[in-house]
Design a protein around this motif. Sequence first.
Motif, PDB file in Angstrom:
ATOM      1  N   ILE A  20       0.838  -1.200   0.000  1.00 37.97           N
ATOM      2  CA  ILE A  20       0.000   0.000   0.000  1.00 37.97           C
ATOM      3  C   ILE A  20       0.876   1.254   0.000  1.00 37.97           C
ATOM      4  O   ILE A  20       0.640   2.190  -0.768  1.00 37.97           O
ATOM      5  N   THR A  21       1.899   1.259   0.844  1.00 40.65           N
ATOM      6  CA  THR A  21       2.796   2.411   0.939  1.00 40.65           C
ATOM      7  C   THR A  21       3.479   2.680  -0.393  1.00 40.65           C
ATOM      8  O   THR A  21       3.513   3.823  -0.871  1.00 40.65           O
ATOM      9  N   GLU A  22       4.011   1.634  -1.016  1.00 40.54           N
ATOM     10  CA  GLU A  22       4.699   1.806  -2.298  1.00 40.54           C
ATOM     11  C   GLU A  22       3.758   2.344  -3.364  1.00 40.54           C
ATOM     12  O   GLU A  22       4.124   3.239  -4.136  1.00 40.54           O
ATOM     13  N   ALA A  23       2.541   1.810  -3.421  1.00 41.56           N
ATOM     14  CA  ALA A  23       1.566   2.274  -4.422  1.00 41.56           C
ATOM     15  C   ALA A  23       1.189   3.731  -4.167  1.00 41.56           C
ATOM     16  O   ALA A  23       1.109   4.537  -5.100  1.00 41.56           O
ATOM     17  N   PHE A  24       0.966   4.086  -2.916  1.00 41.63           N
ATOM     18  CA  PHE A  24       0.573   5.453  -2.553  1.00 41.63           C
ATOM     19  C   PHE A  24       1.688   6.437  -2.885  1.00 41.63           C
ATOM     20  O   PHE A  24       1.437   7.509  -3.453  1.00 41.63           O
ATOM     21  N   GLU A  25       2.918   6.077  -2.556  1.00 43.00           N
ATOM     22  CA  GLU A  25       4.047   6.993  -2.736  1.00 43.00           C
ATOM     23  C   GLU A  25       4.282   7.358  -4.202  1.00 43.00           C
ATOM     24  O   GLU A  25       4.780   8.444  -4.494  1.00 43.00           O
ATOM     25  N   ILE A  26       3.920   6.475  -5.109  1.00 42.34           N
ATOM     26  CA  ILE A  26       4.075   6.779  -6.537  1.00 42.34           C
ATOM     27  C   ILE A  26       3.294   8.039  -6.906  1.00 42.34           C
ATOM     28  O   ILE A  26       3.726   8.836  -7.727  1.00 42.34           O
ATOM     29  N   PHE A  27       2.136   8.233  -6.257  1.00 39.21           N
ATOM     30  CA  PHE A  27       1.259   9.360  -6.589  1.00 39.21           C
ATOM     31  C   PHE A  27       1.365  10.522  -5.602  1.00 39.21           C
ATOM     32  O   PHE A  27       0.715  11.543  -5.782  1.00 39.21           O
ATOM     33  N   ASP A  28       2.175  10.362  -4.574  1.00 38.13           N
ATOM     34  CA  ASP A  28       2.386  11.431  -3.597  1.00 38.13           C
ATOM     35  C   ASP A  28       3.475  12.357  -4.140  1.00 38.13           C
ATOM     36  O   ASP A  28       4.619  12.362  -3.690  1.00 38.13           O
ATOM     37  N   ASN A  29       3.097  13.162  -5.120  1.00 38.98           N
ATOM     38  CA  ASN A  29       4.054  13.986  -5.866  1.00 38.98           C
ATOM     39  C   ASN A  29       4.794  15.004  -5.014  1.00 38.98           C
ATOM     40  O   ASN A  29       5.918  15.387  -5.323  1.00 38.98           O
ATOM     41  N   GLU A  30       4.175  15.459  -3.947  1.00 37.61           N
ATOM     42  CA  GLU A  30       4.804  16.475  -3.107  1.00 37.61           C
ATOM     43  C   GLU A  30       5.420  15.878  -1.845  1.00 37.61           C
ATOM     44  O   GLU A  30       5.860  16.613  -0.964  1.00 37.61           O
ATOM     45  N   ASN A  31       5.414  14.546  -1.750  1.00 38.64           N
ATOM     46  CA  ASN A  31       5.974  13.851  -0.582  1.00 38.64           C
ATOM     47  C   ASN A  31       5.441  14.394   0.736  1.00 38.64           C
ATOM     48  O   ASN A  31       6.185  14.593   1.693  1.00 38.64           O
ATOM     49  N   ASN A  32       4.122  14.643   0.765  1.00 37.16           N
ATOM     50  CA  ASN A  32       3.516  15.169   1.983  1.00 37.16           C
ATOM     51  C   ASN A  32       2.431  14.243   2.534  1.00 37.16           C
ATOM     52  O   ASN A  32       1.540  14.668   3.252  1.00 37.16           O
ATOM     53  N   LYS A  33       2.503  12.969   2.159  1.00 31.81           N
ATOM     54  CA  LYS A  33       1.569  11.942   2.644  1.00 31.81           C
ATOM     55  C   LYS A  33       0.129  12.204   2.226  1.00 31.81           C
ATOM     56  O   LYS A  33      -0.811  11.827   2.920  1.00 31.81           O
ATOM     57  N   THR A  34      -0.060  12.883   1.068  1.00 27.37           N
ATOM     58  CA  THR A  34      -1.392  13.067   0.509  1.00 27.37           C
ATOM     59  C   THR A  34      -1.330  12.812  -0.993  1.00 27.37           C
ATOM     60  O   THR A  34      -0.278  12.950  -1.612  1.00 27.37           O
TER      61      THR A  34
END
Length: 163
Positions: A20-34
């Motif tokens: 889940i973390t890896e998939a989410f981080e791909i789209f977290d363009n600003e690296n702010n956990k959103t």
Amino acid sequence: MADESKENADSLIADIHKRITEAFEIFDNENNKTVDVREVGTIIRSLGCCPTEAELTDMLVEIEEEDEAGYIRFEKFLGLMTKVLMERRYKPSPEDVLLKAFLVLDQDGKGYLTQDELAKYMTEDGEPFQQEELEEMLSAAVDPEKGTILYKEYVSRMAVEEV
């Protein structure tokens, strides 16, 4: 034995959290956990889940930020998706079910569908595809040499392996 089953459960949850973390981080363009709420369907599908648009909307209502509309926070997404993956919800249809669906659409039994036929079925029946979704599907489904959808080949490419 109880310790071993707890270790297995902990290991399974750790693996799920990592995916889940890896998939989410791909789209977290600003690296702010959103992430943008419009990306969530893609993230969920990348995790092997295939909710309908209505189910996806229900999920988004559950996790969208109230004070920051349009965004999903990682913590809420992690909790929801851990539960979804543990319960094995929204599993994709097996290959044989997909093939049966295409066989029903291929009323003449010719072994393929034309782009126009598939476009008609995908936009006029059931939960209609958006134009962008249709174009994406056709780009993956159409045999470039024949200009048709050889659905037996397409179904085997569509089938999702169990993770």
